[in-house]
Design an enzyme around this catalytic site. Structure first.
Site, PDB file in Angstrom:
ATOM      1  N   HIS A 115      13.447   5.275  12.255  1.00 21.24           N
ATOM      2  CA  HIS A 115      13.693   5.370  10.959  1.00 21.24           C
ATOM      3  C   HIS A 115      13.876   6.516  10.221  1.00 21.24           C
ATOM      4  CE1 HIS A 115      10.807   6.603   7.338  1.00 21.24           C
ATOM      5  NE2 HIS A 115      10.395   5.195   7.437  1.00 21.24           N
TER       6      HIS A 115
ATOM      7  N   HIS B  61       6.653   4.969  12.496  1.00 22.09           N
ATOM      8  CA  HIS B  61       7.288   6.289  12.180  1.00 22.09           C
ATOM      9  C   HIS B  61       5.816   7.086  11.204  1.00 22.09           C
ATOM     10  CE1 HIS B  61       5.988   2.604  10.251  1.00 22.09           C
ATOM     11  NE2 HIS B  61       5.937   2.959   8.621  1.00 22.09           N
TER      12      HIS B  61
ATOM     13  N   ASP C 235       0.632  -1.371   0.213  1.00 22.57           N
ATOM     14  CA  ASP C 235       0.033   0.562   0.332  1.00 22.57           C
ATOM     15  C   ASP C 235       1.227   1.276  -0.290  1.00 22.57           C
ATOM     16  OD1 ASP C 235       0.523   0.160   2.216  1.00 22.57           O
ATOM     17  OD2 ASP C 235      -0.752  -0.790   3.433  1.00 22.57           O
TER      18      ASP C 235
ATOM     19  N   GLU D 167      -0.045  -8.778  -0.878  1.00 19.20           N
ATOM     20  CA  GLU D 167      -0.750  -8.852   0.089  1.00 19.20           C
ATOM     21  C   GLU D 167      -2.227  -7.874   0.014  1.00 19.20           C
ATOM     22  OE1 GLU D 167       1.698  -7.531   3.677  1.00 19.20           O
ATOM     23  OE2 GLU D 167       0.679  -5.617   3.535  1.00 19.20           O
TER      24      GLU D 167
ATOM     25  N   GLU E 116      -1.777   5.401   2.795  1.00 24.22           N
ATOM     26  CA  GLU E 116      -2.022   3.268   2.777  1.00 24.22           C
ATOM     27  C   GLU E 116      -3.550   3.324   2.532  1.00 24.22           C
ATOM     28  OE1 GLU E 116      -0.504   5.339   5.497  1.00 24.22           O
ATOM     29  OE2 GLU E 116       2.182   4.584   5.016  1.00 24.22           O
TER      30      GLU E 116
ATOM     31  N   ARG F  40       2.557   7.877   8.886  1.00 25.19           N
ATOM     32  CA  ARG F  40       2.415   9.715   8.795  1.00 25.19           C
ATOM     33  C   ARG F  40       1.214  10.579   9.713  1.00 25.19           C
ATOM     34  NH1 ARG F  40       4.377  11.888   3.501  1.00 25.19           N
ATOM     35  NH2 ARG F  40       6.175  11.141   2.958  1.00 25.19           N
TER      36      ARG F  40
HETATM   37  C1  UD1 Z   1       6.744   4.238   3.803  1.00 26.56           C
HETATM   38  C2  UD1 Z   1       4.886   4.189   2.925  1.00 26.56           C
HETATM   39  C3  UD1 Z   1       4.545   3.910   4.128  1.00 26.56           C
HETATM   40  C4  UD1 Z   1       5.199   2.165   4.896  1.00 26.56           C
HETATM   41  C5  UD1 Z   1       6.984   2.884   5.536  1.00 26.56           C
HETATM   42  C6  UD1 Z   1       7.795   2.406   5.254  1.00 26.56           C
HETATM   43  C7  UD1 Z   1       4.539   5.839   1.280  1.00 26.56           C
HETATM   44  C8  UD1 Z   1       3.605   7.470   1.474  1.00 26.56           C
HETATM   45  N1  UD1 Z   1       4.542   5.279   2.834  1.00 26.56           N
HETATM   46  O1  UD1 Z   1       6.740   5.722   4.190  1.00 26.56           O
HETATM   47  O2  UD1 Z   1       3.785   3.190   3.833  1.00 26.56           O
HETATM   48  O3  UD1 Z   1       4.385   1.842   6.160  1.00 26.56           O
HETATM   49  O4  UD1 Z   1       7.438   3.132   3.822  1.00 26.56           O
HETATM   50  O5  UD1 Z   1       8.371   2.053   6.375  1.00 26.56           O
HETATM   51  O6  UD1 Z   1       4.505   4.970   0.532  1.00 26.56           O
HETATM   52  N2  UD1 Z   1      14.455   8.118   4.037  1.00 26.56           N
HETATM   53  C9  UD1 Z   1      15.887   8.474   4.295  1.00 26.56           C
HETATM   54  N3  UD1 Z   1      16.110   6.769   3.787  1.00 26.56           N
HETATM   55  C10 UD1 Z   1      15.753   5.414   4.066  1.00 26.56           C
HETATM   56  C11 UD1 Z   1      14.710   5.740   4.052  1.00 26.56           C
HETATM   57  C12 UD1 Z   1      13.039   6.965   4.145  1.00 26.56           C
HETATM   58  O7  UD1 Z   1      16.089   8.569   4.147  1.00 26.56           O
HETATM   59  O8  UD1 Z   1      16.319   4.217   3.609  1.00 26.56           O
HETATM   60  C13 UD1 Z   1      13.735  10.002   4.685  1.00 26.56           C
HETATM   61  C14 UD1 Z   1      13.874  10.594   3.041  1.00 26.56           C
HETATM   62  O9  UD1 Z   1      14.099  11.495   4.263  1.00 26.56           O
HETATM   63  C15 UD1 Z   1      12.158  10.657   3.145  1.00 26.56           C
HETATM   64  C16 UD1 Z   1      11.681  10.427   4.373  1.00 26.56           C
HETATM   65  O10 UD1 Z   1      12.364   9.118   5.251  1.00 26.56           O
HETATM   66  O11 UD1 Z   1      11.611  11.877   2.291  1.00 26.56           O
HETATM   67  C17 UD1 Z   1      10.360  10.018   4.022  1.00 26.56           C
HETATM   68  O12 UD1 Z   1      10.031   8.747   3.504  1.00 26.56           O
HETATM   69  P1  UD1 Z   1       8.890   8.128   2.694  1.00 26.56           P
HETATM   70  O13 UD1 Z   1       8.716   6.554   2.038  1.00 26.56           O
HETATM   71  O14 UD1 Z   1       8.356   9.558   1.710  1.00 26.56           O
HETATM   72  O15 UD1 Z   1       7.599   8.255   3.765  1.00 26.56           O
HETATM   73  P2  UD1 Z   1       7.525   6.775   4.645  1.00 26.56           P
HETATM   74  O16 UD1 Z   1       7.420   7.105   6.385  1.00 26.56           O
HETATM   75  O17 UD1 Z   1       9.445   6.158   5.137  1.00 26.56           O
HETATM   76  N1  UDP Z   2      12.515  -3.399  10.297  1.00 29.53           N
HETATM   77  C1  UDP Z   2      14.124  -3.553  10.165  1.00 29.53           C
HETATM   78  N2  UDP Z   2      14.563  -2.976  10.659  1.00 29.53           N
HETATM   79  C2  UDP Z   2      14.326  -1.523  10.883  1.00 29.53           C
HETATM   80  C3  UDP Z   2      12.507  -1.741  11.797  1.00 29.53           C
HETATM   81  C4  UDP Z   2      11.925  -2.258  11.131  1.00 29.53           C
HETATM   82  O1  UDP Z   2      14.754  -4.416   9.506  1.00 29.53           O
HETATM   83  O2  UDP Z   2      14.928  -1.023  11.942  1.00 29.53           O
HETATM   84  C5  UDP Z   2      11.829  -4.503   9.395  1.00 29.53           C
HETATM   85  C6  UDP Z   2      10.540  -5.088  10.226  1.00 29.53           C
HETATM   86  O3  UDP Z   2      10.438  -6.730  10.869  1.00 29.53           O
HETATM   87  C7  UDP Z   2       9.539  -5.154   9.646  1.00 29.53           C
HETATM   88  C8  UDP Z   2       9.617  -4.461   8.394  1.00 29.53           C
HETATM   89  O4  UDP Z   2      10.942  -3.375   8.688  1.00 29.53           O
HETATM   90  O5  UDP Z   2       9.625  -6.694   8.741  1.00 29.53           O
HETATM   91  C9  UDP Z   2       8.095  -3.486   8.713  1.00 29.53           C
HETATM   92  O6  UDP Z   2       8.991  -2.422   8.385  1.00 29.53           O
HETATM   93  P1  UDP Z   2       8.263  -0.307   8.572  1.00 29.53           P
HETATM   94  O7  UDP Z   2       7.846  -0.669  10.204  1.00 29.53           O
HETATM   95  O8  UDP Z   2       9.126   0.150   8.300  1.00 29.53           O
HETATM   96  O9  UDP Z   2       6.599  -0.043   7.547  1.00 29.53           O
HETATM   97  P2  UDP Z   2       5.586  -0.524   7.646  1.00 29.53           P
HETATM   98  O10 UDP Z   2       5.275  -2.675   8.129  1.00 29.53           O
HETATM   99  O11 UDP Z   2       4.682  -0.308   8.862  1.00 29.53           O
HETATM  100  O12 UDP Z   2       5.078  -0.650   6.397  1.00 29.53           O
END
Ligand code: UD1
Ligand code: UDP
Length: 383
Positions: free
Chosen positions: A243, A210, A98, A120, A134, A212
């Site tokens: 995160h 984490h 999602d 999923e 999502e 939004r």
């Molecule tokens: C995204 C997904 C969310 C999921 C989450 C898993 C969307 C809208 N949201 O949210 O559904 O639960 O991933 O973690 O698709 N960043 C880094 N390095 C990384 C990853 C993220 O620097 O490896 C920082 C960046 O500044 C980025 C911000 O995190 O802009 C947010 O990342 P983004 O993918 O927009 O949102 P998530 O909260 O990670």
């Molecule tokens: N996870 C990880 N390292 C971390 C935190 C989470 O590998 O520091 C794994 C966790 O075990 C799970 C997945 O990341 O498999 C969940 O991701 P996240 O919580 O970012 O996203 P969501 O599932 O809420 O979309």
């Protein structure tokens, strides 16, 4: 024989963890050419998963920007996919879950009239803004997809109620397949603080937050409740792999920075995370993935959200919806620490989300769709 080209499109940490075993399963079957297109919506957190599963992207759109907006992720991914789809001409696109990558990947495939399989599929809260964005992403992808791989019977029922077009399969969640290779009894952590923790004699709580919709006040309320909990319980150690989102990191630092028994660490790789959860006392989280993984390990979970699209473990008694109010979070976490009866009721292993065979069922279903096998796979059913 011409192979069926199946392209898996993903870009965030959880999608990669849940798609990695499927990409490998497809690659192991003679009928398929298994390709990966990474959007790079996440960078470090995605690369870490690819390294652990020893996978390489065939394409990488590398779209991540600091503090990216939903519009920028979606447009950059769709534009990037255009060239990839023209060049690779896959027979089927697989997307997962999602995220914005999921939605953009499915829409790009639709624009090129390529069929989509949604892994999923069918999770719903029926609240358009929660989780945001999502719930809408997965609903829209449901309309685009031809093949829907639902982890549970309840997820599949949602799709039936919505009279969704296409074929629905109940497969179990691929995250349970992934856990077969990550959790080990003799595992040694590479993150120093995790090796130093005394899991036997201390109460180690794993925390992640984490989402939004929790940015701002809800996250401050939740994390300040954790601070109070720690200060009131000298036996507690909290491990919070924070995160990389700047909004999350700032809030975590403000509420929990400088507290000796709260370990704010960088995201850990998936092997570290799964083994950490397997050894902890309980889990507090707003993550989707953790809600599926922790019950399989017999760990109680307090969900830091107002709703969940994963009601199965709530029904099984291992997960409680704590909400996002300071008092509620503090009360339920205190109860888990102080009331052994409540803890005992929640700490039992259940597997409503899968049996570790989801990827095999999905690959079988794809073979069936391309008329490479006669029988549809038998649905997963939780015992
Ligand atoms: C995204 C997904 C969310 C999921 C989450 C898993 C969307 C809208 N949201 O949210 O559904 O639960 O991933 O973690 O698709 N960043 C880094 N390095 C990384 C990853 C993220 O620097 O490896 C920082 C960046 O500044 C980025 C911000 O995190 O802009 C947010 O990342 P983004 O993918 O927009 O949102 P998530 O909260 O990670
Ligand atoms: N996870 C990880 N390292 C971390 C935190 C989470 O590998 O520091 C794994 C966790 O075990 C799970 C997945 O990341 O498999 C969940 O991701 P996240 O919580 O970012 O996203 P969501 O599932 O809420 O979309």
């Amino acid at each position: 024989m011409k192979k069926i080209k199946v392209m898996s499109v993903f870009g965030t940490r959880p999608e990669a963890i849940k798609m990695a075993p499927l990409v490998k399963e497809l690659a192991s079957r003679p009928h398929f050419e298994s390709l990966c297109c990474l959007t790079g919506q996440h960078r470090e957190m995605l690369d870490s998963v690819m390294d652990i599963f020893r996978l390489k992207g065939d394409y990488d759109l590398n779209i991540m920007q600091k503090q990216q907006t939903l519009s920028s992720i979606t447009t950059r991914a769709i534009l990037g996919m255009e060239t990839v789809l023209q060049e690779a001409q896959p027979d089927l696109i697989l997307v997962h879950g999602d995220t914005s990558t999921t939605f953009a990947g499915a829409l790009a495939a639709f624009y090129h009239k390529i069929p989509v399989g949604h892994v999923e599929a069918g999770l719903r809260t029926y609240d358009k803004y929660s989780p945001f964005p999502e719930e809408m992403n997965r609903t829209l992808v449901g309309d685009i997809a031809e093949l829907h791989f639902s982890p549970t019977a309840a997820n599949a029922e949602n799709l039936t109620k919505e009279a969704i077009r296409g074929e629905v399969f109940i497969t179990g969640n691929t995250v349970i397949d992934a856990m077969k290779t990550t959790v080990r009894e003799n595992y040694r952590f590479s993150t120093p603080i995790l090796n130093e923790l005394d899991f036997e004699n201390r109460r180690v709580i794993v925390l992640t937050c984490h989402r939004r919709e929790n940015y701002g006040k809800p996250m401050h309320d939740i994390l300040s409740a954790v601070r109070k909990l720690v200060l009131a319980h000298p036996e507690v150690e909290v491990v919070y792999p924070v995160h990389l989102s700047p909004a999350v990191r700032q809030c975590a630092q403000e509420e929990l920075g400088g507290i000796r028994r709260v370990h704010l660490i960088d995201p850990v790789d998936v092997e570290e995370m799964h083994n950490l959860m397997a050894r902890c006392y309980f889990v507090m989280t707003d993550s989707g993935g953790l809600q599926e993984e922790a019950p399989a390990m017999g760990k109680p979970v307090l969900v830091l959200r107002k709703e969940t699209e994963r009601p199965e473990a709530v029904a099984a008694g291992t997960v409680k919806l704590a909400g996002v109010e300071h008092e509620d979070v503090l009360r339920l976490a205190t109860e888990l620490l102080e009331n052994p009866e409540v803890y005992g009721q929640m700490a039992h292993a259940v597997n409503p989300y899968g049996d570790g065979e989801a990827c095999g069922r999905i690959a079988d279903a794809i073979e069936w769709y391309f008329r490479l096998r006669e029988e549809k796979p038998v649905d997963f059913s939780a015992k």
